[in-house]
Design an enzyme around this catalytic site. Structure first.
Site, PDB file in Angstrom:
ATOM      1  N   GLU A  38       4.002   1.743 -18.978  1.00 24.01           N
ATOM      2  CA  GLU A  38       3.517   2.639 -17.915  1.00 24.01           C
ATOM      3  C   GLU A  38       2.217   3.286 -18.370  1.00 24.01           C
ATOM      4  O   GLU A  38       2.128   3.809 -19.476  1.00 24.01           O
ATOM      5  CB  GLU A  38       4.597   3.691 -17.604  1.00 24.01           C
ATOM      6  CG  GLU A  38       4.140   4.893 -16.803  1.00 24.01           C
ATOM      7  CD  GLU A  38       3.531   4.572 -15.420  1.00 24.01           C
ATOM      8  OE1 GLU A  38       4.097   3.749 -14.692  1.00 24.01           O
ATOM      9  OE2 GLU A  38       2.468   5.156 -15.113  1.00 24.01           O
ATOM     10  N   GLN A  39       1.223   3.286 -17.475  1.00 22.34           N
ATOM     11  CA  GLN A  39      -0.086   3.826 -17.849  1.00 22.34           C
ATOM     12  C   GLN A  39      -0.094   5.349 -18.026  1.00 22.34           C
ATOM     13  O   GLN A  39      -0.842   5.883 -18.837  1.00 22.34           O
ATOM     14  CB  GLN A  39      -1.136   3.449 -16.808  1.00 22.34           C
ATOM     15  CG  GLN A  39      -0.882   4.091 -15.449  1.00 22.34           C
ATOM     16  CD  GLN A  39      -2.026   3.906 -14.461  1.00 22.34           C
ATOM     17  OE1 GLN A  39      -3.022   3.263 -14.777  1.00 22.34           O
ATOM     18  NE2 GLN A  39      -1.862   4.446 -13.275  1.00 22.34           N
ATOM     19  N   ARG A 112      11.525  11.973  -3.926  1.00 25.68           N
ATOM     20  CA  ARG A 112      11.134  10.821  -4.760  1.00 25.68           C
ATOM     21  C   ARG A 112      11.470  11.080  -6.227  1.00 25.68           C
ATOM     22  O   ARG A 112      11.862  10.164  -6.942  1.00 25.68           O
ATOM     23  CB  ARG A 112       9.640  10.552  -4.626  1.00 25.68           C
ATOM     24  CG  ARG A 112       9.227  10.132  -3.240  1.00 25.68           C
ATOM     25  CD  ARG A 112       7.710  10.112  -3.139  1.00 25.68           C
ATOM     26  NE  ARG A 112       7.183   9.011  -3.895  1.00 25.68           N
ATOM     27  CZ  ARG A 112       6.874   7.829  -3.366  1.00 25.68           C
ATOM     28  NH1 ARG A 112       7.010   7.624  -2.086  1.00 25.68           N
ATOM     29  NH2 ARG A 112       6.410   6.857  -4.118  1.00 25.68           N
ATOM     30  N   TYR A 221      12.199  16.401   7.657  1.00 30.01           N
ATOM     31  CA  TYR A 221      13.629  16.197   7.386  1.00 30.01           C
ATOM     32  C   TYR A 221      14.013  16.912   6.092  1.00 30.01           C
ATOM     33  O   TYR A 221      13.163  17.168   5.232  1.00 30.01           O
ATOM     34  CB  TYR A 221      13.982  14.705   7.310  1.00 30.01           C
ATOM     35  CG  TYR A 221      13.117  13.846   6.398  1.00 30.01           C
ATOM     36  CD1 TYR A 221      13.312  13.799   5.020  1.00 30.01           C
ATOM     37  CD2 TYR A 221      12.102  13.043   6.925  1.00 30.01           C
ATOM     38  CE1 TYR A 221      12.533  12.990   4.201  1.00 30.01           C
ATOM     39  CE2 TYR A 221      11.307  12.235   6.104  1.00 30.01           C
ATOM     40  CZ  TYR A 221      11.535  12.219   4.752  1.00 30.01           C
ATOM     41  OH  TYR A 221      10.766  11.418   3.934  1.00 30.01           O
ATOM     42  N   ASP A 298       4.676  -2.649  -4.131  1.00 30.14           N
ATOM     43  CA  ASP A 298       3.352  -2.476  -3.518  1.00 30.14           C
ATOM     44  C   ASP A 298       2.317  -3.430  -4.106  1.00 30.14           C
ATOM     45  O   ASP A 298       1.331  -3.755  -3.444  1.00 30.14           O
ATOM     46  CB  ASP A 298       2.855  -1.035  -3.711  1.00 30.14           C
ATOM     47  CG  ASP A 298       3.410  -0.090  -2.661  1.00 30.14           C
ATOM     48  OD1 ASP A 298       4.242  -0.518  -1.838  1.00 30.14           O
ATOM     49  OD2 ASP A 298       3.013   1.093  -2.660  1.00 30.14           O
TER      50      ASP A 298
HETATM   51  C1  LIG Z   1       2.978   8.843   3.001  1.00 27.39           C
HETATM   52  C2  LIG Z   1       3.936   7.813   2.458  1.00 27.39           C
HETATM   53  C3  LIG Z   1       5.277   7.862   2.825  1.00 27.39           C
HETATM   54  C4  LIG Z   1       6.173   6.896   2.352  1.00 27.39           C
HETATM   55  N1  LIG Z   1       7.479   6.953   2.763  1.00 27.39           N
HETATM   56  C5  LIG Z   1       8.338   5.994   2.351  1.00 27.39           C
HETATM   57  C6  LIG Z   1       9.704   6.032   2.775  1.00 27.39           C
HETATM   58  O1  LIG Z   1      10.110   6.936   3.514  1.00 27.39           O
HETATM   59  N2  LIG Z   1      10.540   5.040   2.344  1.00 27.39           N
HETATM   60  C7  LIG Z   1      10.109   4.028   1.526  1.00 27.39           C
HETATM   61  O2  LIG Z   1      10.917   3.168   1.163  1.00 27.39           O
HETATM   62  N3  LIG Z   1       8.829   3.976   1.118  1.00 27.39           N
HETATM   63  C8  LIG Z   1       7.938   4.920   1.508  1.00 27.39           C
HETATM   64  N4  LIG Z   1       6.642   4.877   1.082  1.00 27.39           N
HETATM   65  C9  LIG Z   1       6.189   3.727   0.270  1.00 27.39           C
HETATM   66  C10 LIG Z   1       6.535   3.896  -1.179  1.00 27.39           C
HETATM   67  O3  LIG Z   1       6.042   5.136  -1.643  1.00 27.39           O
HETATM   68  C11 LIG Z   1       5.919   2.783  -1.997  1.00 27.39           C
HETATM   69  O4  LIG Z   1       6.046   1.562  -1.337  1.00 27.39           O
HETATM   70  C12 LIG Z   1       6.602   2.685  -3.355  1.00 27.39           C
HETATM   71  O5  LIG Z   1       6.413   3.882  -4.061  1.00 27.39           O
HETATM   72  C13 LIG Z   1       6.055   1.507  -4.152  1.00 27.39           C
HETATM   73  O6  LIG Z   1       6.643   1.514  -5.429  1.00 27.39           O
HETATM   74  P1  LIG Z   1       5.993   0.647  -6.583  1.00 27.39           P
HETATM   75  O7  LIG Z   1       6.865   0.866  -7.779  1.00 27.39           O
HETATM   76  O8  LIG Z   1       5.733  -0.739  -6.111  1.00 27.39           O
HETATM   77  O9  LIG Z   1       4.547   1.284  -6.836  1.00 27.39           O
HETATM   78  P2  LIG Z   1       4.136   2.734  -7.356  1.00 27.39           P
HETATM   79  O10 LIG Z   1       5.106   3.757  -6.929  1.00 27.39           O
HETATM   80  O11 LIG Z   1       2.703   2.912  -6.960  1.00 27.39           O
HETATM   81  O12 LIG Z   1       4.224   2.628  -8.942  1.00 27.39           O
HETATM   82  C14 LIG Z   1       3.235   1.954  -9.690  1.00 27.39           C
HETATM   83  C15 LIG Z   1       3.345   2.411 -11.133  1.00 27.39           C
HETATM   84  O13 LIG Z   1       2.526   1.587 -11.936  1.00 27.39           O
HETATM   85  C16 LIG Z   1       1.759   2.387 -12.806  1.00 27.39           C
HETATM   86  N5  LIG Z   1       0.538   1.607 -13.098  1.00 27.39           N
HETATM   87  C17 LIG Z   1      -0.503   1.345 -12.270  1.00 27.39           C
HETATM   88  N6  LIG Z   1      -1.419   0.568 -12.891  1.00 27.39           N
HETATM   89  C18 LIG Z   1      -0.929   0.309 -14.132  1.00 27.39           C
HETATM   90  C19 LIG Z   1      -1.406  -0.451 -15.236  1.00 27.39           C
HETATM   91  N7  LIG Z   1      -2.564  -1.115 -15.192  1.00 27.39           N
HETATM   92  N8  LIG Z   1      -0.644  -0.503 -16.364  1.00 27.39           N
HETATM   93  C20 LIG Z   1       0.543   0.163 -16.434  1.00 27.39           C
HETATM   94  N9  LIG Z   1       1.039   0.919 -15.416  1.00 27.39           N
HETATM   95  C21 LIG Z   1       0.317   0.967 -14.275  1.00 27.39           C
HETATM   96  C22 LIG Z   1       1.516   3.665 -12.019  1.00 27.39           C
HETATM   97  O14 LIG Z   1       1.173   4.748 -12.851  1.00 27.39           O
HETATM   98  C23 LIG Z   1       2.872   3.841 -11.354  1.00 27.39           C
HETATM   99  O15 LIG Z   1       3.785   4.513 -12.167  1.00 27.39           O
HETATM  100  C24 LIG Z   1       5.722   5.846   1.510  1.00 27.39           C
HETATM  101  C25 LIG Z   1       4.383   5.819   1.104  1.00 27.39           C
HETATM  102  C26 LIG Z   1       3.495   6.795   1.571  1.00 27.39           C
HETATM  103  C27 LIG Z   1       2.066   6.728   1.155  1.00 27.39           C
END
Ligand SMILES: Cc1cc2nc3c(=O)[nH]c(=O)nc-3n(C[C@H](O)[C@H](O)[C@H](O)COP(=O)(O)OP(=O)(O)OC[C@H]3O[C@@H](n4cnc5c(N)ncnc54)[C@H](O)[C@@H]3O)c2cc1C
Length: 394
Positions: A38-39, A112, A221, A298
């Site tokens: 993790e960065q 979260r 909510y 994502d």
């Molecule tokens: C306004 C809003 C509301 C939302 N509401 C919902 C909801 O109600 N329900 C739902 O299911 N989803 C919701 N989402 C979507 C959800 O937040 C994301 O889809 C989800 O957090 C994605 O998770 P992830 O682990 O793929 O990415 P992230 O949560 O972005 O995690 C990525 C991680 O990788 C790390 N990282 C990045 N680059 C590097 C690197 N080069 N080397 C090492 N580490 C790195 C980051 O620091 C981070 O910890 C919402 C999003 C937004 C913007």
């Protein structure tokens, strides 16, 4: 338990967000050693709420984390959509017993940090998982039967495979898919969390309430067993700043919400500090794996939040990926292809439908009248039928 070819090297997971942690835990449950890089300087989540559809509980149940996640959450009795100008009820979808009977799982909302904390504990409690902070992945290359990851510090780390869980601005995606920066949607979200006592008593509602306005919407909510209250205000704007979590100006918000119902304005007035997100997504792609490297969450299929599914999709990805890896532990490139095949149409559909829902929420004039006609007279069963493609999966 997975069978090995004798290679003890871990699967490397870049990113310890919700997607990375579920992936690490699900893979470790299948017997794979995992190393999370993790960065950031600590594993943490931003302070905001998240909705969890029944589809995510189906996969959390499979890995034994459903009850823990539900324990900290709030289960709203209904989802409600109201017109932000007239206050008229547009639709109300019950989320109680008949919803659970239909989908076999509940609907919940949580902080979260609460779900992330549960995942963090689960990973910390698993001997097969190593977790490291201040490890920014800068590049990778496939070498022999494995992958060598290069960190920003210059250090190199070997693994048997790499899963890019590095979010919306994934650098690993750039090397695999190479489709440039995410698409800026022109929509901005402001988020804040209040303590229950800070919410005017006559405005506190146990439901997920969405106030649909012209080119805006406002959702609120409860969170954390009802102790907190989550607020999200979204509006159209051409402002663009890369990244998440900047402070949002109140003036900009008021420009977009003035003239809306007093229930909306009184709630918006309660917020001292808003955090701002510029909402982005991408066109769906069919392929996001190359050899021993794949993407998840994502990084693979960033979507607008209008179906509240980004984190749910990341968790579904993680459990499917672990199942495919367990089915072919000695051929991870094939397992990654099988995972991608199993996931791309479902996640692509959510990416596209999230845009459609956004248009629906933000409708104006005739489109808003049509929205009312389309939704107002639905029975709960008809509403459930409309979303069964999503909630019935994966
Ligand atoms: C306004 C809003 C509301 C939302 N509401 C919902 C909801 O109600 N329900 C739902 O299911 N989803 C919701 N989402 C979507 C959800 O937040 C994301 O889809 C989800 O957090 C994605 O998770 P992830 O682990 O793929 O990415 P992230 O949560 O972005 O995690 C990525 C991680 O990788 C790390 N990282 C990045 N680059 C590097 C690197 N080069 N080397 C090492 N580490 C790195 C980051 O620091 C981070 O910890 C919402 C999003 C937004 C913007």
């Amino acid at each position: 338990m997975a069978h090995y070819d004798g290679d003890a090297a871990p699967i490397l997971v870049a990113g310890g967000g919700i997607g990375g942690l579920v992936a690490a835990f699900a893979l470790a449950r299948q017997g794979f050693p995992v190393r999370i890089l993790e960065q950031a300087s600590e594993f943490r989540e931003v302070g905001a709420g998240i909705q969890l559809g029944p589809n995510v509980f189906r996969v959390l149940d499979k890995i034994g984390l459903k009850e823990a996640v539900l324990g900290d959450s709030h289960q709203p009795p209904a989802q409600e959509m109201r017109d932000a100008l007239t206050g008229k009820l547009i639709t109300r979808i019950p989320l109680g017993a008949e919803f659970v009977a239909r989908f076999g799982q509940p609907y919940a909302v949580t902080h979260r940090a609460d779900i992330h904390g549960i995942l963090l504990n689960a990973c910390q409690g698993n001997d097969l998982i190593t977790m490291e902070t201040n490890r920014r992945v800068d590049g990778f290359k496939e070498q022999g039967n494995g992958v060598v990851v290069r960190l920003e510090s210059g250090e190199e780390i070997k693994g048997r495979a790499l899963i890019g869980c590095d979010g919306m601005w994934s650098g690993i995606r750039e090397s695999i898919v190479g489709d440039g920066k995410p698409r800026v949607s022109g929509h901005i979200a402001y988020r804040a969390v209040l303590k229950r006592a800070e919410v005017p008593a006559d405005l506190w509602r146990p439901d997920v309430v969405l106030w649909a306005g012209p080119r805006t919407h406002f959702v609120h909510y409860p969170l954390r067993r009802g102790e907190l209250y989550n607020l999200v205000a979204v509006f159209h704007s051409d402002r663009y700043e890369e990244g998440w979590d900047a402070e949002g100006s109140k003036e900009l918000l008021w420009q977009h919400f003035k003239g809306q119902r007093p229930e909306v304005l009184r709630m918006l007035e309660r917020i001292e500090t808003w955090r701002m997100w510029v909402l982005c997504d991408r066109e769906p792609v069919k392929e996001w794996s190359k050899g021993r490297v794949t993407l998840l969450g994502d990084a693979a299929h960033p979507m607008l939040q209008y179906l509240a599914q980004g984190a749910c999709m990341a968790a579904e990805d993680a459990v499917v990926l672990a199942e495919k890896a367990a089915a072919a532990p000695n051929n991870l490139p094939a397992a990654f292809k099988a995972y991608e095949q199993a996931r791309y149409l479902r996640t692509g559909r959510v990416q596209i439908m999230a845009r459609v829902y956004g248009e629906f929420y933000h409708a104006r004039g005739v489109a808003a009248e049509l929205r009312y006609l389309a939704l107002a007279d639905r029975t709960p069963e008809q509403a459930y039928d409309g979303i069964a493609w999503l909630y019935g999966g994966p």
